[in-house]
Design a protein around this motif. Structure first.
Motif: not given
Length: 102
Positions: A19-27, A64-72
């Motif tokens: 997640a910190n490296l920007g791999d949102k889907n992998g996270a 948190r991960s879902l928020l980053i992916l805009n899945d409210i």
């Protein structure tokens, strides 16, 4: 059970790095894997406080991960799940320090 928990912990830590490296889907996939394992452990032993807390925290990371992916809606669902676990722990043990600080 201990080995599965350790695997889930390592997965969650690795996922935090992703997640910190920007791999949102992998996270998100990593958190889903860790959450599934924590839920299995908690379901097998509902009185296992450590497993229940692990599950609550995994929900927090999923949120948190879902928020980053805009899945409210997904994020809200996961946050509520984590909160419900912590509240249930507090209702059964009001002095539970860890649940208070969730």
């Amino acid at each position: 059970s201990r080995h599965r928990r350790n695997f889930a912990d390592i997965t969650a830590m690795r996922t935090l790095i992703q997640a910190n490296l920007g791999d949102k889907n992998g996270a998100l996939q990593g958190y889903q894997t860790a959450l599934g394992i924590f839920e299995e452990i908690a379901a097998a032993d509902p009185k296992n406080i450590e497993a229940r807390l692990d599950t609550a925290y995994a929900h927090q990371f999923m949120c948190r991960s879902l928020l980053i992916l805009n899945d409210i809606s997904g994020a809200l669902k996961s946050c509520r799940e984590g909160i419900n676990i912590a509240e249930a722990m507090l209702s059964s043990d009001p002095k539970n320090y860890e649940a208070h600080h969730y």
